[in-house]
Design an enzyme around this catalytic site. Structure first.
Site, mmCIF file in Angstrom:
data_model
loop_
_atom_site.group_PDB
_atom_site.id
_atom_site.type_symbol
_atom_site.label_atom_id
_atom_site.label_comp_id
_atom_site.label_asym_id
_atom_site.label_seq_id
_atom_site.Cartn_x
_atom_site.Cartn_y
_atom_site.Cartn_z
ATOM 1 N N GLU A 150 0.848 -1.111 -0.039
ATOM 2 C CA GLU A 150 0.162 -0.035 0.143
ATOM 3 C C GLU A 150 0.854 1.095 0.115
ATOM 4 O O GLU A 150 0.555 2.425 -0.721
ATOM 5 C CB GLU A 150 -0.813 0.063 1.321
ATOM 6 C CG GLU A 150 -2.221 -0.749 0.936
ATOM 7 C CD GLU A 150 -3.389 -0.224 2.226
ATOM 8 O OE1 GLU A 150 -3.813 0.646 1.972
ATOM 9 O OE2 GLU A 150 -3.458 -1.053 2.998
ATOM 10 N N CYS A 176 -9.951 1.030 6.875
ATOM 11 C CA CYS A 176 -9.190 -0.092 7.233
ATOM 12 C C CYS A 176 -7.940 0.233 8.403
ATOM 13 O O CYS A 176 -8.602 0.283 9.527
ATOM 14 C CB CYS A 176 -8.409 -0.684 6.148
ATOM 15 S SG CYS A 176 -8.038 -2.573 6.555
ATOM 16 N N ASN A 201 -9.804 -4.200 4.090
ATOM 17 C CA ASN A 201 -9.384 -5.606 3.537
ATOM 18 C C ASN A 201 -8.575 -5.843 4.560
ATOM 19 O O ASN A 201 -7.201 -5.334 4.549
ATOM 20 C CB ASN A 201 -8.929 -5.578 2.225
ATOM 21 C CG ASN A 201 -9.932 -5.001 1.023
ATOM 22 O OD1 ASN A 201 -10.232 -5.925 0.219
ATOM 23 N ND2 ASN A 201 -10.264 -3.646 0.990
HETATM 24 N N1 CDV Z 1 -5.902 -2.586 4.184
HETATM 25 C C1 CDV Z 1 -5.468 -2.456 5.049
HETATM 26 O O1 CDV Z 1 -4.992 -1.243 5.630
HETATM 27 N N2 CDV Z 1 -5.152 -3.451 5.854
HETATM 28 C C2 CDV Z 1 -4.458 -3.587 6.954
HETATM 29 C C3 CDV Z 1 -3.167 -4.610 7.136
HETATM 30 C C4 CDV Z 1 -2.113 -4.258 7.831
HETATM 31 C C5 CDV Z 1 -3.762 -5.842 7.456
HETATM 32 C C6 CDV Z 1 -5.118 -3.677 8.264
HETATM 33 O O2 CDV Z 1 -4.956 -3.023 9.309
HETATM 34 O O3 CDV Z 1 -6.282 -4.485 8.396
#
Ligand code: CDV
Length: 321
Positions: A150, A176, A201
C-alpha cells in the site's frame, strides 16, 4: 459536565454491505452490479445509509508489486461518479439510500490515494476521505507469499479526519488500518462525530508476525468497539472478506453502538447485508457524561501525542509490515 442525555430519537437505519472477494479478472461493470444488488437488498430492509468496503471496485491489488506503477493505473478511478459507477449512484437516487464507497483514486494532478466517499440519499457526494494511516511496505519484498505494498501505491492523506453534517447527524470516515489507531477516533470525537463508517481488507495472514493471525477477528472487534465507546459514537466496519486471489481475508463486518456493544455482525465471509437502527441521540449518553471531552480531557498533559511520531526507536520511519 453537561449531563444532558438522549432526547427525542434521531434514528438512521444503517446497513453494512459486506462483499466476498473480487478477483483480478472480474469486470468492473459486474462488480458495480454486485454493489447495486447489495444496495437494493439494504433498501428493501429500510436502510438509509449503506456502507461498502475499502477498494470495493477492484481486487486488493497492493498484494502484487509492479515495477512501473502506471501498469496498475487501470485499478484507479479518475472520476467519481464515472460511466462505470453511474448505475450505483442512479440506484441510490432511485431508492433514496445514501452510501459510502472505497476505491483507488488517481487525481488530475497524478496523485494516488486510498479513498472513500460519502454520498447522500439524493446521490450527491457529500465528502471525500483519503486514508491517513497507510500500512504495509513501499518496496518489493519478494520473500513474502504476497505483498502488502500500500505504501508504494498510495500516498498518505495530509487532510486529516473530517466530520460532515449528513444523514441528520455528524458522520466521519476512516479506512481499514485507520481503525487500529486511537488517534483516528479521537480526532473525530473532538469534532462531535456520531457515526463513523469504515471499509476494510484485512488478510488473515499477517506476514511480519504470524502469532497475530488467530487474533484477527478479536483485534478487529477490540479496536472498533473501544473506539466507539471511548468517543461515544456508532462505528460501522465493513469487510471485503473471503479468499481473493489465494489470500483469505477477514469478514466480521459489524455495527457498533456508542456503548461499545455490537448491534449486528455478519455470519459468513461473502456478500451479506446487516442492518441496525442507530439512534444518534444515544451518543449523548457518553459524550455528555463519562466522555465529556470539554470537561475531562487534559491536553496539557498529552504533549507527546503531537510533538513526536513514536518512541523514537525507528526514527527513519522504516516499514514494519
Ligand atoms: N487494508 C489495510 O489497511 N489492511 C491492514 C493490514 C495491515 C492488515 C489492516 O490494518 O487491516
Amino acid at each position: 459536565m453537561k449531563g444532558e442525555l438522549r432526547g427525542a430519537p434521531r434514528v438512521v437505519r444503517v446497513a453494512g454491505a459486506q462483499m466476498g472477494p473480487v478477483q483480478r479478472t472480474d469486470q468492473r461493470d459486474d462488480t458495480v452490479a454486485r454493489l447495486c444488488a447489495l444496495l437494493h437488498r439494504a433498501a428493501d430492509l429500510g436502510a438509509e445509509l449503506v456502507v461498502f468496503p475499502e477498494l470495493a471496485l477492484t481486487t486488493f491489488f497492493p498484494r502484487w508489486f509492479v515495477a512501473d506503477i502506471a501498469e496498475a493505473d487501470h485499478y484507479f478511478e479518475r472520476e467519481m461518479p464515472s460511466t462505470t459507477t453511474a448505475p450505483l449512484f442512479a440506484a441510490a437516487r432511485q431508492r433514496g439510500v445514501g452510501f459510502s464507497l472505497g476505491y483507488a483514486e488517481l487525481t488530475s494532478t497524478g496523485r494516488r490515494f486510498n479513498t472513500q466517499i460519502l454520498v447522500e440519499r439524493n446521490g450527491t457526494v457529500v465528502a471525500h476521505y483519503r486514508k491517513v494511516h497507510v500500512p504495509g511496505h513501499a518496496g518489493h519484498e519478494p520473500n513474502r507469499p504476497f505483498q502488502h505494498a500500500e505504501r508504494y501505491y498510495f500516498e498518505p492523506s495530509d487532510e486529516g479526519f473530517g466530520v460532515w453534517d449528513a444523514f441528520n447527524g455528524r458522520i466521519g470516515m476512516m479506512i481499514c488500518n485507520d481503525r487500529r489507531w486511537p488517534e483516528t477516533y479521537r480526532e473525530m470525537g473532538l469534532a462531535k462525530v456520531e457515526l463513523i463508517v469504515c471499509g476494510y481488507n484485512t488478510p488473515l495472514q499477517y506476514i511480519p508476525d504470524p502469532s497475530q493471525d488467530p487474533l484477527a477477528d478479536f483485534h478487529n472487534s477490540l479496536v472498533m468497539q473501544s473506539g466507539a465507546y471511548q468517543n461515544g459514537t456508532f462505528v460501522v466496519g465493513v469487510a471485503k472478506g473471503g479468499e481473493e486471489e489465494g489470500v483469505d481475508s477477514l469478514a466480521g463486518s459489524q455495527i457498533i453502538a456508542p456503548s461499545g456493544e455490537v448491534l449486528a455482525k455478519t455470519l459468513g465471509n461473502g456478500d451479506e447485508v446487516i442492518v441496525a437502527d442507530c439512534d444518534l441521540e444515544w451518543c449523548k449518553n457518553y459524550q455528555n457524561t463519562l466522555f465529556d471531552l470539554d470537561y475531562y480531557r487534559r491536553p496539557e498533559a498529552y504533549h507527546r501525542l503531537t510533538s513526536q511520531r513514536g518512541p523514537g526507536t525507528h526514527p527513519d520511519g522504516s516499514p514494519r509490515g
